[in-house]
Design a protein around this motif. Structure first.
Motif, mmCIF file in Angstrom:
data_model
loop_
_atom_site.group_PDB
_atom_site.id
_atom_site.type_symbol
_atom_site.label_atom_id
_atom_site.label_comp_id
_atom_site.label_asym_id
_atom_site.label_seq_id
_atom_site.Cartn_x
_atom_site.Cartn_y
_atom_site.Cartn_z
ATOM 1 N N ILE A 125 0.840 -1.193 0.000
ATOM 2 C CA ILE A 125 0.000 0.000 0.000
ATOM 3 C C ILE A 125 0.877 1.245 0.000
ATOM 4 N N VAL A 126 0.637 2.122 -0.965
ATOM 5 C CA VAL A 126 1.351 3.395 -1.050
ATOM 6 C C VAL A 126 0.366 4.535 -0.852
ATOM 7 N N GLY A 127 0.919 5.711 -0.534
ATOM 8 C CA GLY A 127 0.106 6.896 -0.326
ATOM 9 C C GLY A 127 0.725 8.102 -0.989
ATOM 10 N N GLU A 128 0.266 9.279 -0.594
ATOM 11 C CA GLU A 128 0.702 10.514 -1.252
ATOM 12 C C GLU A 128 2.188 10.789 -1.085
ATOM 13 N N THR A 129 2.771 10.365 0.028
ATOM 14 C CA THR A 129 4.181 10.685 0.280
ATOM 15 C C THR A 129 5.148 9.610 -0.186
ATOM 16 N N SER A 130 4.632 8.506 -0.665
ATOM 17 C CA SER A 130 5.491 7.348 -0.967
ATOM 18 C C SER A 130 6.508 7.658 -2.061
ATOM 19 N N GLN A 131 7.756 7.267 -1.796
ATOM 20 C CA GLN A 131 8.828 7.357 -2.780
ATOM 21 C C GLN A 131 9.633 6.061 -2.699
ATOM 22 N N ILE A 132 9.581 5.273 -3.766
ATOM 23 C CA ILE A 132 10.243 3.966 -3.786
ATOM 24 C C ILE A 132 11.425 4.018 -4.749
ATOM 25 N N ALA A 133 12.571 3.578 -4.284
ATOM 26 C CA ALA A 133 13.763 3.668 -5.125
ATOM 27 C C ALA A 133 14.783 2.609 -4.746
ATOM 28 N N MET A 134 15.656 2.303 -5.705
ATOM 29 C CA MET A 134 16.791 1.401 -5.494
ATOM 30 C C MET A 134 18.058 2.179 -5.884
ATOM 31 N N PRO A 135 18.631 2.955 -4.966
ATOM 32 C CA PRO A 135 19.751 3.845 -5.314
ATOM 33 C C PRO A 135 21.137 3.238 -5.147
ATOM 34 N N ALA A 183 1.850 -1.903 -6.381
ATOM 35 C CA ALA A 183 1.244 -1.365 -5.178
ATOM 36 C C ALA A 183 -0.212 -0.949 -5.403
ATOM 37 N N VAL A 184 -0.901 -0.716 -4.288
ATOM 38 C CA VAL A 184 -2.272 -0.229 -4.282
ATOM 39 C C VAL A 184 -2.277 1.116 -3.574
ATOM 40 N N PHE A 185 -2.907 2.124 -4.172
ATOM 41 C CA PHE A 185 -2.952 3.447 -3.552
ATOM 42 C C PHE A 185 -4.128 3.557 -2.592
ATOM 43 N N GLN A 186 -3.822 4.065 -1.392
ATOM 44 C CA GLN A 186 -4.846 4.416 -0.408
ATOM 45 C C GLN A 186 -4.419 5.732 0.249
ATOM 46 N N PRO A 187 -5.312 6.719 0.342
ATOM 47 C CA PRO A 187 -4.944 7.990 0.983
ATOM 48 C C PRO A 187 -4.407 7.746 2.396
ATOM 49 N N GLU A 188 -3.329 8.398 2.744
ATOM 50 C CA GLU A 188 -2.677 8.120 4.017
ATOM 51 C C GLU A 188 -3.537 8.490 5.224
ATOM 52 N N VAL A 189 -4.461 9.417 5.050
ATOM 53 C CA VAL A 189 -5.349 9.786 6.141
ATOM 54 C C VAL A 189 -6.239 8.613 6.567
ATOM 55 N N THR A 190 -6.382 7.631 5.689
ATOM 56 C CA THR A 190 -7.243 6.474 5.989
ATOM 57 C C THR A 190 -6.465 5.287 6.561
ATOM 58 N N TRP A 191 -5.149 5.380 6.630
ATOM 59 C CA TRP A 191 -4.351 4.203 6.955
ATOM 60 C C TRP A 191 -4.621 3.652 8.361
ATOM 61 N N ASP A 192 -4.725 4.519 9.354
ATOM 62 C CA ASP A 192 -4.953 4.017 10.709
ATOM 63 C C ASP A 192 -6.264 3.246 10.790
ATOM 64 N N ALA A 193 -7.307 3.801 10.198
ATOM 65 C CA ALA A 193 -8.599 3.117 10.210
ATOM 66 C C ALA A 193 -8.539 1.825 9.418
ATOM 67 N N LEU A 194 -7.796 1.847 8.327
ATOM 68 C CA LEU A 194 -7.671 0.652 7.495
ATOM 69 C C LEU A 194 -6.948 -0.467 8.242
ATOM 70 N N LYS A 195 -5.907 -0.121 8.962
ATOM 71 C CA LYS A 195 -5.199 -1.127 9.761
ATOM 72 C C LYS A 195 -6.129 -1.717 10.822
ATOM 73 N N ASP A 210 -7.756 5.586 -7.562
ATOM 74 C CA ASP A 210 -6.788 6.171 -8.482
ATOM 75 C C ASP A 210 -5.752 6.966 -7.698
ATOM 76 N N ALA A 211 -4.490 6.733 -7.999
ATOM 77 C CA ALA A 211 -3.421 7.484 -7.352
ATOM 78 C C ALA A 211 -3.284 8.860 -7.989
ATOM 79 N N PRO A 212 -2.747 9.825 -7.230
ATOM 80 C CA PRO A 212 -2.465 11.127 -7.839
ATOM 81 C C PRO A 212 -1.575 10.962 -9.061
ATOM 82 N N HIS A 213 -1.849 11.716 -10.084
ATOM 83 C CA HIS A 213 -1.074 11.604 -11.321
ATOM 84 C C HIS A 213 0.366 12.023 -11.079
ATOM 85 N N ALA A 214 1.288 11.170 -11.434
ATOM 86 C CA ALA A 214 2.712 11.494 -11.301
ATOM 87 C C ALA A 214 3.177 12.227 -12.555
ATOM 88 N N PRO A 215 3.884 13.312 -12.383
ATOM 89 C CA PRO A 215 4.247 14.137 -13.548
ATOM 90 C C PRO A 215 5.142 13.454 -14.573
#
Length: 344
Positions: A125-135, A183-195, A210-215
């Motif tokens: 589960i990802v949200g608005e702040t998620s940043q996934i990388a392999m640096p 991943a599946v997008f869920q707004p982070e404000v809902t995460w506590d209730a979802l857990k 739908d996730a926010p559109h990435a530029p």
């Protein structure tokens, strides 16, 4: 306070990373604790699922805690790192093959070792702040913890796409994280209730949003084309003929990364395909990491980026063209009795 909180709530095995000030960087002891819990819960009929999350808003897990790897490696002790990676990779494979649902909540930075813990489970589960990388190529390592399997799968969807993400450490966000890491997008404000819902009822079904559109979404085809080349040097040439900000950022990342790590990661992805198993990926990654301290650029990469922070690593090769096929083969050759196995 413990670095990790492991417990059972109702019928859910819970693993919470608890080093927010260190961006929940994964220590060796944390890896072992996760693995022990997974082994215990696999045969426990009172545990129906596993939920993995982390404290703090900045990161799920920004990578492995590499301070001890650097200390031991610079003292000539390569055994510690080799055992760390061996046990960590077995834990990563256990998550990927787990007989029960494994759900992870990936806020903020999910990088390196965090990908190994958070991106191989059944629900990510990802949200608005998620940043996934392999640096990892930027510190003289290759994307590991099974990350090369995910990147090979990206290449299977769009040739060159996973190579771009792996060689440059590009951070995938929102809709791009969904594309690359299932991943599946869920707004982070809902995460506590979802857990809370999931713990109360392990049969809860997520409603896909739908996730926010990435530029960068509209640029994925052109970036994949740049990286669908025969050699990393050819990729760099292609990027340098594209004046877009994204292409220039990728070119800069390639020029700054360890040429040996870039060449070896490119070869790892060449050997893997969309249908590869996580074991296929981890075995190849381990051959490189087993040698990374003694024969690669890993210690110098950590020195430049983490210890001295001069951002000026002295790599073994001055350019991508300087790495030979024999050197790549030497780094990825079988290890004999030291090759990674999954029988423990």
């Amino acid at each position: 306070m413990s670095d990790i909180d492991i417990r059972i709530e109702n019928k859910t095995g819970r693993i919470t990373l608890n080093r927010p000030k260190a961006l929940n960087a994964l220590t060796y002891d944390m890896c072992l604790a996760i693995d022990r819990a997974l082994i215990d819960w696999a045969g426990n009929s009172g545990v129906k699922q596993v939920l993995i999350d982390a404290e703090g808003g900045k990161a799920f897990c920004a990578g492995g805690d590499i301070a001890e790897l650097y200390r031991t490696g610079t003292e000539g002790d390569y055994a510690y790192g080799r055992q760390f990676w061996r046990d960590e990779y077995r834990m990563n494979a256990r998550i990927a093959n787990y007989p029960k649902p494994v759900i992870s909540f990936l806020q903020g930075f999910t990088m390196g070792g965090g990908v190994g813990v958070g991106c191989h489970g059944s629900t990510r589960i990802v949200g608005e702040t998620s940043q996934i990388a392999m640096p990892e190529c930027g510190i003289g390592l290759v994307p590991d913890v099974g990350g090369s399997q995910l990147l090979a799968q990206m290449n299977g969807l769009r040739p060159g796409l996973g190579t771009w993400v792996g060689l440059t450490g590009h951070r995938l966000q929102s809709s791009d994280a969904i594309l690359g890491f299932g991943a599946v997008f869920q707004p982070e404000v809902t995460w506590d209730a979802l857990k809370t819902q999931m713990i109360a009822d392990s049969a809860v079904q997520l409603v896909e949003l739908d996730a926010p559109h990435a530029p960068i979404s509209e640029h994925l085809d052109e970036m994949a084309k740049h990286f669908n080349q025969v050699t990393p040097a050819a990729m760099l040439d292609s990027l340098e003929n594209d004046d877009s900000d994204l292409a220039q950022a990728a070119a800069k990342a390639l020029r700054r990364a360890s040429p040996l790590a870039v060449a070896c990661h490119h070869e790892i992805l060449r050997r893997l395909d969309f249908d590869c198993t996580i074991e296929d990926a981890l075995k190849l990654e381990y051959r490189f990491t087993w040698r990374a301290m003694e024969h690669g650029d890993f210690l110098e990469g950590i020195r430049a980026q983490i210890i001295d922070k001069d951002r000026n690593p002295k790599w073994k090769h001055s350019s991508l063209d300087d790495v030979t096929d024999d050197e790549i083969e030497d780094m990825l050759a079988p290890l004999g009795e030291d090759d990674l196995t999954f029988d423990a």
